[in-house]
Design a protein around this motif. Structure first.
Motif, PDB file in Angstrom:
ATOM      1  N   SER A   1       9.116 -60.889  -6.745  1.00 52.16           N
ATOM      2  CA  SER A   1       9.411 -60.505  -5.362  1.00 52.16           C
ATOM      3  C   SER A   1      10.716 -59.713  -5.279  1.00 52.16           C
ATOM      4  CB  SER A   1       9.497 -61.758  -4.488  1.00 52.16           C
ATOM      5  OG  SER A   1       9.836 -61.419  -3.161  1.00 52.16           O
TER       6      SER A   1
ATOM      7  N   GLU B   1      10.985 -60.351   4.284  1.00 53.69           N
ATOM      8  CA  GLU B   1       9.761 -59.765   3.745  1.00 53.69           C
ATOM      9  C   GLU B   1       8.508 -60.487   4.244  1.00 53.69           C
ATOM     10  OE1 GLU B   1      12.952 -59.008   0.551  1.00 53.69           O
ATOM     11  OE2 GLU B   1      12.377 -60.595   1.931  1.00 53.69           O
ATOM     12  N   GLU B   2       8.582 -61.805   4.344  1.00 57.63           N
ATOM     13  CA  GLU B   2       7.410 -62.554   4.807  1.00 57.63           C
ATOM     14  C   GLU B   2       7.061 -62.206   6.249  1.00 57.63           C
ATOM     15  OE1 GLU B   2       8.112 -66.684   4.235  1.00 57.63           O
ATOM     16  OE2 GLU B   2       7.635 -66.634   2.076  1.00 57.63           O
TER      17      GLU B   2
ATOM     18  N   SER C   1      10.864 -55.591  -4.175  1.00 59.22           N
ATOM     19  CA  SER C   1      11.489 -55.296  -2.887  1.00 59.22           C
ATOM     20  C   SER C   1      12.193 -53.934  -2.930  1.00 59.22           C
ATOM     21  CB  SER C   1      12.499 -56.391  -2.530  1.00 59.22           C
ATOM     22  OG  SER C   1      13.118 -56.107  -1.301  1.00 59.22           O
TER      23      SER C   1
END
Length: 266
Positions: A103, A164-165, A107
């Motif tokens: 992750s 991000e979620e 990013s």
């Protein structure tokens, strides 16, 4: 007269001969027995000394064997502990690699800047579903908060998202709360966030330096500190396991070296 004179010399001669012969016959026997006794006593003392030395040597060898026998299971356990620590650290690296590190590497919001809040308003209600039991889902609603910011006073206006979620869950709303039955509580939570953003006009944010993503993030799920702390414990476990194995091998090497030195001295 003649007979007495004849017997007298004979007796005297025999007595003289017997007197002279007895020392010559008895002295070698005495010397032999004395020398044999001395040799027997000397060999007995030598055998006794040799027996005592052999006993001490056997005791020393038995002590060494007992020590080696006692140390070997401990060394095996220590090596197994070190290998277990190394294996667990490798597994932790694998798990972290497919979660946090992946992750973090994927990013694109890598640059940190300052965002000025231009607008923070609730636009509409969004639908969400929550669990009410086994194979039971119900619909609830939460308000959608949209926040527009200017990045680093450059005049570039972009939409702000929480992380991000949130960006993956909804590209329009700043924050997506956990869906629950009480929609009033979710509405109050969103209004509180909006008021806090209006009170703090400048907030730290992350943006894409290549400008491929127009949205900016308030926080990142996994930043540099999160990656460092996630890799710290597996690295410590790996170093500890390797250190235990190295210490055991060093102890075995020194033990063999001491045995060789002892053999050379003897």
């Amino acid at each position: 007269m003649h007979q007495r004179s004849f017997q007298q010399p004979f007796h005297s001669a025999s007595s003289d001969t017997g007197g002279r012969a007895s020392p010559s016959l008895s002295s070698p026997g005495k010397m032999f027995f004395v020398a044999g006794a001395r040799n027997t006593a000397g060999s007995g003392r030598g055998n006794e000394r040799r027996t005592i030395y052999q006993k001490f040597r056997e005791v020393d060898i038995l002590d060494k064997k007992k020590t080696v026998t006692a140390l070997k299971p401990g060394e095996d356990r220590a090596i197994l502990l070190g290998l277990g620590m190394i294996l667990s650290s490798v597994m932790m690296y694998f798990v972290l690699g497919i979660t946090i590190l992946r992750s973090y590497a994927d990013s694109v919001w890598t640059e940190e800047g300052v965002c000025i809040v231009l607008n923070s308003t609730v636009t509409a209600d969004m639908n969400c579903s929550y669990s009410c039991g086994s194979d039971c889902w119900r619909i609830s609603r939460y308000p959608c908060l949209q926040v527009y910011v200017s990045v680093n006073n450059t005049g570039r206006v972009s939409r702000l998202s929480h992380n991000e979620e949130t960006r993956d869950a909804s590209s329009e709303c700043f924050y997506v709360p956990r869906c629950q039955k009480d929609s009033t509580a979710m509405h109050a939570m969103i209004l509180n966030i909006s008021e806090r953003l209006k009170a703090n006009q400048q907030v730290p944010c992350y943006y894409d330096p290549s400008e491929q993503q127009e949205m900016t993030l308030l926080i990142r799920l996994y930043d540099h500190s999160a990656v460092f702390h996630s890799l710290l414990w597996p690295s410590c476990t790996l170093a500890g396991g390797a250190l235990i194995i190295m210490m055991v091998k060093l102890t075995q090497y020194l033990s063999r070296l001491c045995e060789e030195i002892g053999k050379l001295k003897t």
